[in-house]
Design a protein around this motif. Sequence first.
Motif: not given
Lengths: 358, 358
Positions: B44-56
């Motif tokens: 979840k922690e990394i998913a949050t950061l990935a989302k912030k980068c716009g990774i889809i």
Amino acid sequence: MPYIQIHSQNFFDNFHTLSQAISPNNPQKLAIVLKDNAYGHGLKEIATLAKKCGIISCFVKNIQEALEVIDWFPHISILYPNALENPSLFKQCLESPNIYFCISALEKLPDYPPLSRIELKINTGMNRNGIAYNSLKEAFELIVKNKLQLVGIFTHNGFGDNFGCEFYTQNAVFLAVKKEVLKLCEKYSLPKPRFHSLCSSAGLRVNKDLSIPQSLQDDCYRIGIAFYGYLCQEEILNIPIHLKPIASLWAKKISSRMLKKGERVGYGGISVLSRDCVVSTYDIGYGDGLFRLREGMELYTKEGFKILPPASMDCLSVESEKEEICVFDNVEKWAEAFNTIPYEILVHLHSSIPKKII
Amino acid sequence: MPYIQIHSQNFFDNFHTLSQAISPNNPQKLAIVLKDNAYGHGLKEIATLAKKCGIISCFVKNIQEALEVIDWFPHISILYPNALENPSLFKQCLESPNIYFCISALEKLPDYPPLSRIELKINTGMNRNGIAYNSLKEAFELIVKNKLQLVGIFTHNGFGDNFGCEFYTQNAVFLAVKKEVLKLCEKYSLPKPRFHSLCSSAGLRVNKDLSIPQSLQDDCYRIGIAFYGYLCQEEILNIPIHLKPIASLWAKKISSRMLKKGERVGYGGISVLSRDCVVSTYDIGYGDGLFRLREGMELYTKEGFKILPPASMDCLSVESEKEEICVFDNVEKWAEAFNTIPYEILVHLHSSIPKKII
């Protein structure tokens, strides 16, 4: 998904073997070490089996683990009580008369409110955790001042698996500690705490010196790895003892392919086939906490199928076409391959791997 | 308790570096591999950061992991869909239009009901998972017959970290696969699926051959270890690239003692002190999935304090008196000491270790 099978009969047999060897007249002196998810075997699963054997004392890692087995044992000792970090869980533990907090440093004593049940760890030569022998008096003063309940005094003899005099030296130091403790208890009118100092190999190895008065004998033995079926240095014991590993690791087939002699498999094509054969992948890898087989390592499944290095994060390639394989039912060969001890192979396995008790 | 600190700025910097190097015109082609609890960093922690980068797009291990991040990405691919073992979770995934099932064997296709979204894995020479190139036609027939939705066609180039021709051979085979797939799509009037084949090092290494028509280019890159700050064989790339490890591991003091030169510490008294110093224990051990330091290994904390072997299951002895230490902020030295790769050091860390994003 892969799964860990727990062989209950092997556990019961180990319990019988160990209680006969260590404390035949009072098997309840055998406490079980359940810390670290029962060395990777599943805390609740092993707690169930331990309860069936009539084991009454256990040792867990932290507050979270204690609360998971709170209803199952009359004596639950938390070896590394992360008390201040979890105020609400700490409170729950404080309110449970069967939960004890192991204290390894004088400066931690003030963290505990009056009536907290503590076990005091003494350093007898391992120089790892525990208060110094010469701080005993100060510790008792703090215990009395803070109105703590002293449930146990213990040490950890870290030389059970080693030749040399240190094993005996530590036992001698702890005997002196116990004598001092009895005097201090008398001085402060405290009930005698329980004494314990020995783990699996040490418990099997020590001479039960009947000339030592009852009050100075250990009241329990903290048995960990032996319950799980292993001893690290069997040759150091003066009695033969046969233990049975209780865990086996199973994995399911993902896919198969027929390959020719000379074809290469896996990252970097590291494995080169020495014959035409079917190679399948199975759903366990180093991402599950299994150790990562690398170039040059020769390990086989229980059925004798060759595992082809390197292991992937999520799968193993094996010279097999079976739907399911037993990766191991004994980790000694794995421990040897990775130059480590069975403990590490087992405890690294992730808690997310399902357990099946048979 | 020990904890893992996740340095969000390092993650963002890695994202920027990687998107510039791999797909500057369309950073959304970078998918993140989140499998195995985000390589031990916390799903979840990394998913949050990935989302912030716009990774889809992301890749997870199994159905459980997919459901944990179900609301966060438009494209979630399950690399090892343990479908039949979890009927209710499987149903939930089937009903979610953003979840795709990766299929590695023809015989698994019948497990999926009509309209299931699948990505078909092709073996292009790693001989691990994936259907054979010459089974493509049969796979398409089954897909059409069973009314499955073919979302992707992919392979795994297992030679990104190796010199030699195999890396290029696999890319050439996958190019042939893609051509064949386009023909089959035309034949069966199926929309073109997305193509992907390259992981971190392979994605950085491949020549973006602009003479290849758009329809035959990869549509996304599956970036794992590089997002977490590592590359295994940097010298194999023809561009310099600077990535930053995003995780550091911290532990808290249990107890301290002043010891004299010559005193011994830990199991078997293996460490002998070369000077008078304070030795403290810290609350992380191999029971938390950290690798077990053994005799002869020299590792230091980030602050430069010597870690004294052997590691225990629940603690490390360190020549330090600080309240808290940083065990590592880069696992390369640990990987080297244990003759393994950063992946294994990271992914073995148990998910129970709390994460703190800074």
